[in-house]
Scaffold this active site. Sequence first.
Site, PDB file in Angstrom:
ATOM      1  N   TYR A 102       0.864  -1.184   0.000  1.00 26.23           N
ATOM      2  CA  TYR A 102       0.000   0.000   0.000  1.00 26.23           C
ATOM      3  C   TYR A 102       0.911   1.249   0.000  1.00 26.23           C
ATOM      4  O   TYR A 102       1.920   1.294   0.726  1.00 26.23           O
ATOM      5  CB  TYR A 102      -0.904  -0.027   1.242  1.00 26.23           C
ATOM      6  CG  TYR A 102      -1.449   1.325   1.594  1.00 26.23           C
ATOM      7  CD1 TYR A 102      -2.247   2.021   0.693  1.00 26.23           C
ATOM      8  CD2 TYR A 102      -1.136   1.931   2.802  1.00 26.23           C
ATOM      9  CE1 TYR A 102      -2.723   3.287   0.996  1.00 26.23           C
ATOM     10  CE2 TYR A 102      -1.617   3.191   3.122  1.00 26.23           C
ATOM     11  CZ  TYR A 102      -2.402   3.862   2.205  1.00 26.23           C
ATOM     12  OH  TYR A 102      -2.853   5.115   2.499  1.00 26.23           O
ATOM     13  N   ASP A 174      -0.367  -6.839   7.508  1.00 28.92           N
ATOM     14  CA  ASP A 174      -1.485  -5.917   7.303  1.00 28.92           C
ATOM     15  C   ASP A 174      -2.643  -6.718   6.703  1.00 28.92           C
ATOM     16  O   ASP A 174      -2.582  -7.154   5.558  1.00 28.92           O
ATOM     17  CB  ASP A 174      -1.031  -4.792   6.357  1.00 28.92           C
ATOM     18  CG  ASP A 174      -2.098  -3.729   6.139  1.00 28.92           C
ATOM     19  OD1 ASP A 174      -3.295  -4.038   6.315  1.00 28.92           O
ATOM     20  OD2 ASP A 174      -1.736  -2.600   5.781  1.00 28.92           O
ATOM     21  N   LYS A 199     -11.298   1.020   6.820  1.00 24.35           N
ATOM     22  CA  LYS A 199     -11.812   0.294   5.661  1.00 24.35           C
ATOM     23  C   LYS A 199     -12.979  -0.613   6.077  1.00 24.35           C
ATOM     24  O   LYS A 199     -13.957  -0.138   6.605  1.00 24.35           O
ATOM     25  CB  LYS A 199     -10.658  -0.464   5.014  1.00 24.35           C
ATOM     26  CG  LYS A 199      -9.427   0.419   4.752  1.00 24.35           C
ATOM     27  CD  LYS A 199      -9.739   1.485   3.744  1.00 24.35           C
ATOM     28  CE  LYS A 199      -8.728   2.579   3.510  1.00 24.35           C
ATOM     29  NZ  LYS A 199      -7.556   2.755   4.246  1.00 24.35           N
TER      30      LYS A 199
END
Length: 381
Positions: A102, A174, A199
């Site tokens: 990310y 993650d 999220k």
Amino acid sequence: MDGKHYRSATQVVHQGQDRDPYTGASTVPIYQASTYHHPGGIPGEFDYARSGNPNRQQVEQAVALLEGAQYGFACSSGMAAIGTALSLLKAGDHLVAPEDLYGGSYRYLTQLLPDLGVSVSYVDFTDLGQIKEAISANTRGFFIETPSNPSFLISDLRGIVALAKQHGLLTLLDNTFMTPLLQQPLKLGIDVVIHSATKFLGGHSDLLAGVVVTDNSELAQRLKRFLNGFGAVLSPFDCFLLSRGLKTLKLRIDAAQSSALQLAERLQTHPAVARVLYPGLDNFKQRELHFSQASGAGAVLSFELKDKARVKSLLQKVRLPIIAPSLGGVETILTHCWSMSHAAMPADLKNRLGIGEGLLRISVGIEDVEDLWDDFCQALA
Ligand SMILES: Cc1ncc(COP(=O)(O)O)c(C=O)c1O
């Protein structure tokens, strides 16, 4: 912790401790207080809100329960959770991480960690040989994302855990994309799991939050010490929102995942689309590995347009999705990774990782899939 024996649909609703232990209220009310009275100078269960408060305790236990862990720490954002997990490293240590991360994590690892004296090597995490070769005398851990974002590369968690154990290394993962309902890394031997709760866990695009969980009491003590000292904790109101969002996690994931598969299958046959990346597709290259460590494909997919020049018109024409750098909301979110989520990554690295200008990521929401498909079709026409 209460609730371990329940199935996930029950756990997300009851969350270990769903009602307020002090009043019996059906949800834990927002304890909007910075400090707590010490009767006669003696602190009670809570003394100062940075160190802990009832809302944070409740939501930390809820996420820990879902991950099958004992300890959870709620942070002010996903990046604060990543920073908190990485506080387990110190100056002089070395970390091995995938290149395909990310964008915000990439920025943290490439720009901030080196200033703290921690060096990082980047390798292809689909290749255990490369990970092994990157281990040096001062290596302390691996940072993992699987599936990776937005390229959907799958790391072999069992293989990585075995390698870490052989060399006495920490494993930090993650799990934002999968959520604990689809992937429970601690059960495969991972030491620390991180979420951007902004999220799917929060689920309504109205909250910035992060959570770190572990089952290791020594690591938990160090994480707690760091978070209390550093102070990037989740506020009582945001804990309340996160707890509220969690209650529908199972329903949301089931609905969004089913629509994601339908959209992925249909996009594959669309003449404007060059390729679709989604672990649920029959032709997904690492499908078997993914489903050996996760129970679902999730609700996010990427697709690449044959002609990158059409991205602009697609973004102008599409009506239902919000066009934004995020994922995991009840509404569909369309991200142009090149310019949004991965803006922090150099162009040549993005090109090398296949994150081209024609690549788009869809975080599928819970709208009617036929409305979503109609919208994408008219925008792609
Ligand atoms: C996989 C992943 N991890 C971490 C983060 C960072 O989370 P936050 O934006 O809550 O700081 C994001 C944000 O997009 C993400 O997608």
